[in-house]
Design an enzyme around this catalytic site. Structure first.
Site, mmCIF file in Angstrom:
data_model
loop_
_atom_site.group_PDB
_atom_site.id
_atom_site.type_symbol
_atom_site.label_atom_id
_atom_site.label_comp_id
_atom_site.label_asym_id
_atom_site.label_seq_id
_atom_site.Cartn_x
_atom_site.Cartn_y
_atom_site.Cartn_z
ATOM 1 N N SER A 93 11.542 -21.754 -41.814
ATOM 2 C CA SER A 93 11.612 -20.641 -40.855
ATOM 3 C C SER A 93 10.379 -19.745 -40.969
ATOM 4 O O SER A 93 10.280 -18.734 -40.276
ATOM 5 C CB SER A 93 12.877 -19.810 -41.106
ATOM 6 O OG SER A 93 12.948 -19.403 -42.458
ATOM 7 N N ASN A 122 20.504 -14.841 -49.582
ATOM 8 C CA ASN A 122 21.507 -14.524 -48.561
ATOM 9 C C ASN A 122 21.624 -13.019 -48.309
ATOM 10 O O ASN A 122 21.681 -12.586 -47.152
ATOM 11 C CB ASN A 122 22.869 -15.106 -48.957
ATOM 12 C CG ASN A 122 22.812 -16.615 -49.065
ATOM 13 O OD1 ASN A 122 21.831 -17.228 -48.637
ATOM 14 N ND2 ASN A 122 23.826 -17.218 -49.645
ATOM 15 N N THR A 144 25.130 -1.071 1.721
ATOM 16 C CA THR A 144 26.191 -1.838 1.067
ATOM 17 C C THR A 144 26.094 -3.220 1.722
ATOM 18 O O THR A 144 25.729 -3.326 2.903
ATOM 19 C CB THR A 144 27.605 -1.255 1.297
ATOM 20 O OG1 THR A 144 27.894 -1.302 2.683
ATOM 21 C CG2 THR A 144 27.709 0.190 0.801
ATOM 22 N N HIS A 145 26.369 -4.262 0.968
ATOM 23 C CA HIS A 145 26.214 -5.646 1.463
ATOM 24 C C HIS A 145 24.791 -5.917 1.938
ATOM 25 O O HIS A 145 24.576 -6.762 2.800
ATOM 26 C CB HIS A 145 27.185 -5.967 2.595
ATOM 27 C CG HIS A 145 28.609 -5.576 2.322
ATOM 28 N ND1 HIS A 145 29.536 -6.467 1.816
ATOM 29 C CD2 HIS A 145 29.252 -4.392 2.434
ATOM 30 C CE1 HIS A 145 30.700 -5.838 1.658
ATOM 31 N NE2 HIS A 145 30.550 -4.571 2.014
ATOM 32 N N SER A 150 -2.925 -13.894 -4.507
ATOM 33 C CA SER A 150 -2.638 -15.321 -4.356
ATOM 34 C C SER A 150 -3.949 -16.085 -4.422
ATOM 35 O O SER A 150 -4.985 -15.601 -3.953
ATOM 36 C CB SER A 150 -1.954 -15.554 -3.013
ATOM 37 O OG SER A 150 -2.177 -16.878 -2.576
ATOM 38 N N LYS A 160 -2.493 -11.580 0.286
ATOM 39 C CA LYS A 160 -1.295 -11.327 -0.511
ATOM 40 C C LYS A 160 -1.474 -10.288 -1.611
ATOM 41 O O LYS A 160 -2.512 -10.206 -2.245
ATOM 42 C CB LYS A 160 -0.833 -12.629 -1.169
ATOM 43 C CG LYS A 160 -0.336 -13.649 -0.185
ATOM 44 C CD LYS A 160 1.104 -13.419 0.170
ATOM 45 C CE LYS A 160 1.938 -13.956 -0.949
ATOM 46 N NZ LYS A 160 3.319 -14.047 -0.702
ATOM 47 N N ASN A 200 1.297 -9.394 -4.533
ATOM 48 C CA ASN A 200 2.645 -9.772 -4.966
ATOM 49 C C ASN A 200 3.176 -8.866 -6.085
ATOM 50 O O ASN A 200 2.424 -8.463 -6.961
ATOM 51 C CB ASN A 200 2.648 -11.217 -5.480
ATOM 52 C CG ASN A 200 2.259 -12.211 -4.400
ATOM 53 O OD1 ASN A 200 2.566 -11.999 -3.227
ATOM 54 N ND2 ASN A 200 1.570 -13.264 -4.788
ATOM 55 N N GLU A 222 9.057 -9.268 -10.503
ATOM 56 C CA GLU A 222 9.667 -10.607 -10.464
ATOM 57 C C GLU A 222 9.848 -11.170 -11.874
ATOM 58 O O GLU A 222 10.859 -11.789 -12.193
ATOM 59 C CB GLU A 222 8.800 -11.555 -9.637
ATOM 60 C CG GLU A 222 8.787 -11.229 -8.164
ATOM 61 C CD GLU A 222 7.724 -12.041 -7.439
ATOM 62 O OE1 GLU A 222 8.015 -13.174 -7.040
ATOM 63 O OE2 GLU A 222 6.586 -11.535 -7.299
ATOM 64 N N TYR A 264 27.547 -17.660 -46.231
ATOM 65 C CA TYR A 264 26.282 -18.035 -45.593
ATOM 66 C C TYR A 264 26.269 -19.521 -45.257
ATOM 67 O O TYR A 264 26.718 -20.361 -46.030
ATOM 68 C CB TYR A 264 25.075 -17.715 -46.500
ATOM 69 C CG TYR A 264 23.768 -18.132 -45.851
ATOM 70 C CD1 TYR A 264 23.125 -17.309 -44.934
ATOM 71 C CD2 TYR A 264 23.203 -19.387 -46.118
ATOM 72 C CE1 TYR A 264 21.956 -17.707 -44.310
ATOM 73 C CE2 TYR A 264 22.024 -19.794 -45.492
ATOM 74 C CZ TYR A 264 21.403 -18.951 -44.584
ATOM 75 O OH TYR A 264 20.247 -19.349 -43.956
ATOM 76 N N GLN A 319 20.195 -19.151 -39.871
ATOM 77 C CA GLN A 319 18.739 -19.031 -39.709
ATOM 78 C C GLN A 319 18.386 -18.976 -38.216
ATOM 79 O O GLN A 319 17.326 -18.499 -37.841
ATOM 80 C CB GLN A 319 18.049 -20.215 -40.393
ATOM 81 C CG GLN A 319 16.543 -20.146 -40.377
ATOM 82 C CD GLN A 319 15.926 -21.102 -41.390
ATOM 83 O OE1 GLN A 319 16.024 -20.893 -42.587
ATOM 84 N NE2 GLN A 319 15.317 -22.170 -40.900
ATOM 85 N N LYS A 334 17.363 -15.608 -35.685
ATOM 86 C CA LYS A 334 16.132 -14.804 -35.635
ATOM 87 C C LYS A 334 15.330 -14.918 -34.354
ATOM 88 O O LYS A 334 15.007 -13.899 -33.727
ATOM 89 C CB LYS A 334 15.251 -15.160 -36.824
ATOM 90 C CG LYS A 334 15.852 -14.645 -38.095
ATOM 91 C CD LYS A 334 15.162 -15.119 -39.334
ATOM 92 C CE LYS A 334 16.119 -14.891 -40.477
ATOM 93 N NZ LYS A 334 17.364 -15.698 -40.367
HETATM 94 N N1 ARG Z 1 15.604 -18.583 -44.166
HETATM 95 C C1 ARG Z 1 16.985 -18.292 -44.395
HETATM 96 C C2 ARG Z 1 17.575 -17.663 -43.148
HETATM 97 O O1 ARG Z 1 16.853 -17.221 -42.349
HETATM 98 C C3 ARG Z 1 17.150 -17.346 -45.529
HETATM 99 C C4 ARG Z 1 18.434 -17.468 -46.254
HETATM 100 C C5 ARG Z 1 18.507 -18.783 -46.894
HETATM 101 N N2 ARG Z 1 19.561 -18.889 -47.791
HETATM 102 C C6 ARG Z 1 19.931 -20.085 -48.276
HETATM 103 N N3 ARG Z 1 20.856 -20.089 -49.121
HETATM 104 N N4 ARG Z 1 19.393 -21.178 -47.814
HETATM 105 O O2 ARG Z 1 18.764 -17.615 -42.969
#
Ligand code: ARG
Length: 458
Positions: A24, A111, A156-157, A278, A284, A286, A291, A318, A323, A326
């Protein structure tokens, strides 16, 4: 390839492409400041509790600060095989300060560490979002103050309904944003809670002091259940929901901006600085920013759904599934902040075409309700009045006329109670002015409304 922190019980190594899938670090590196802040608080507490020595604690804190500085200078390269920001930092720390670095993780797990990082991150960002919402509200209020007397068609509408004050229309969005703001503010109660010290899931045998780390990190409260501390992602769902709804609100205004700036409506003109051209059609201009904001609701709503689905049926405590909490949150926060800033710029620089609007409200039947109300004032039942006016409108459509063009004889043959004061009565401006009820579009009511919203944002 670096040796893994958990490598002890393994006899085979992960292949690079498996490491890649597991990692990650590509996205959680942006948590570096929060991770280091959490680690410094943890180390400080460990020293105070005599779990680590003062020398080790100092070495850890200096080492962590150096890592942050080197990162900011662009001098650090993360290793994918070290999975995430936590293990990468720990590895860097041990390389720099040796054994002391290996003592930092005492009484802690990744964790509770990642949960701490995410709580700190969410708290900072939600506060930032609240500020940006308020800036946008102020722009809306400033526009409204200039356009209390600007009359526009109310719909309205998407059919012309009744004339309204432009200020009244645009202020609707300030109120929506006020509710969004209060949702974000309320969510802070649940974000501002420290999971640190929950360790893997069951707490720890070391004599740690969770209240101390809570205090050092500036959290309001602590989780009182260590399993809940590491398993809770409600605050992420809640933030994603609050972001999605704010984006939905922005998309409604975006749609209006797009319509208002069309040749068909021509109610506003966007500044060149917030429009694009454009590549083929030279004429144009835009409304791309509006949008894009309308379009980006797809991803923010998607991130909310995806987080809900990730959590569905997930057992305690956990699981690596988490993960996945995020990227969606990072992207939604980035998207909302960008959209709020763009909107502020777009609104501050647009021109409201007051004269054109004045002509527009003359060319519709938006004042038909007024004519019915006029008859009601002369003691004619509303249903009868509705019928009389409906017939007059039908007649007008055949004659290509509007109600203000109908000759007095025609009015009097429709109902003798209609007199020559009807022409003044039906002026769109007067139709608006007569709406004096609380929260109505009449200029006086709008001025009171402005006071009410300003009291909330200033
Ligand atoms: N990279 C992990 C996450 O974002 C961190 C926690 C990992 N914990 C574990 N026991 N593998 O969730």
């Amino acid at each position: 390839m670096s040796k893994k922190a958990w490598g002890g019980r393994f006899s085979e190594q992960l292949e690079d492409w498996v490491d890649e899938f597991n990692a990650s670090i590509h996205f959680d590196e942006q948590l570096i400041e929060y991770d280091i802040q959490g680690s410094i608080a943890h180390a400080t507490m460990l020293r105070e509790q005599h779990i680590i020595s003062s020398e080790d604690c100092d070495a850890i804190i200096n080492g962590l600060n150096e890592i942050l500085q080197d990162y900011q200078k662009g001098d650090i390269e993360w290793e994918v095989s070290l999975e995430d920001i936590h293990l990468n930092i720990e590895h860097q720390l041990i390389e720099r300060i040796g054994d002391a670095g290996g003592r930092l993780h005492t009484g802690r797990s990744r964790n509770d560490q990642i949960a701490t990082d995410m709580h700190l991150y969410a708290k900072t960002e939600v506060k930032h979002i609240i500020e940006l919402i308020e800036i946008l509200q102020k722009s809306i209020v400033a526009i409204a103050e200039e356009h209390v007397d600007t009359i526009m068609p109310g719909y309205t509408h998407l059919q012309r309904a009744q004339p309204i004050s432009f200020a009244h229309h645009i202020l609707t969005y300030a109120w929506m944003l006020e509710r969004d703001k209060s949702r974000f503010e309320d969510s802070l109660k649940r974000i501002d809670v420290s999971p640190l010290g929950a360790a893997a899931l069951s707490g720890t045998t070391y004599p740690i002091d969770r209240e101390r780390t809570r205090d050092l990190l500036g959290f309001e409260d602590v989780y009182h259940n260590s399993i809940d501390a590491v398993s809770d992602r409600d605050y992420i769902v809640e933030s994603l929901n609050n972001i999605s709804l704010t984006m939905v609100h922005l998309s409604r205004l975006a749609e209006e901006i797009i319509f208002w700036s069309s040749t068909e409506a021509g109610f506003i003109t966007l500044s060149d600085a917030f429009s694009t051209g454009s590549s083929i059609m030279p004429q144009k201009k835009n409304p791309d920013m509006a949008e894009l904001i309308r379009g980006k609701v797809g991803r923010t709503s998607g991130h909310l759904m995806s987080m809900l689905m990730t959590l569905k049926g997930l057992p305690l405590a956990y699981n690596k599934d988490m993960q996945e909490d995020k990227e969606g949150l990072f992207d939604s926060i980035h998207t909302l902040k960008g959209s709020l800033r763009i909107f502020e710029g777009m609104l501050n620089t647009m021109t409201v075409n007051t004269e054109h609007l004045k002509k527009q409200v003359r060319k519709d039947f938006s004042n038909a309700t007024e004519l019915a109300d006029y008859l009601v004032a002369k003691n004619i039942p509303f249903r009868t009045a509705h019928e009389i006016v409906g017939k007059l409108v039908l007649w007008c459509t055949h004659q290509n006329l509007y109600l203000l063009d109908v000759p007095l004889e025609k009015y009097q043959s429709a109902h003798p109670a209609i007199e020559s004061d009807i022409y003044d009565y039906l002026q769109p401006d007067n139709c608006v002015r007569r709406r004096t009820s609380l929260g109505a579009t009449g200029q006086d009511a709008v001025k009171k409304q402005l006071k009410a919203i300003k009291a909330l944002i200033y």
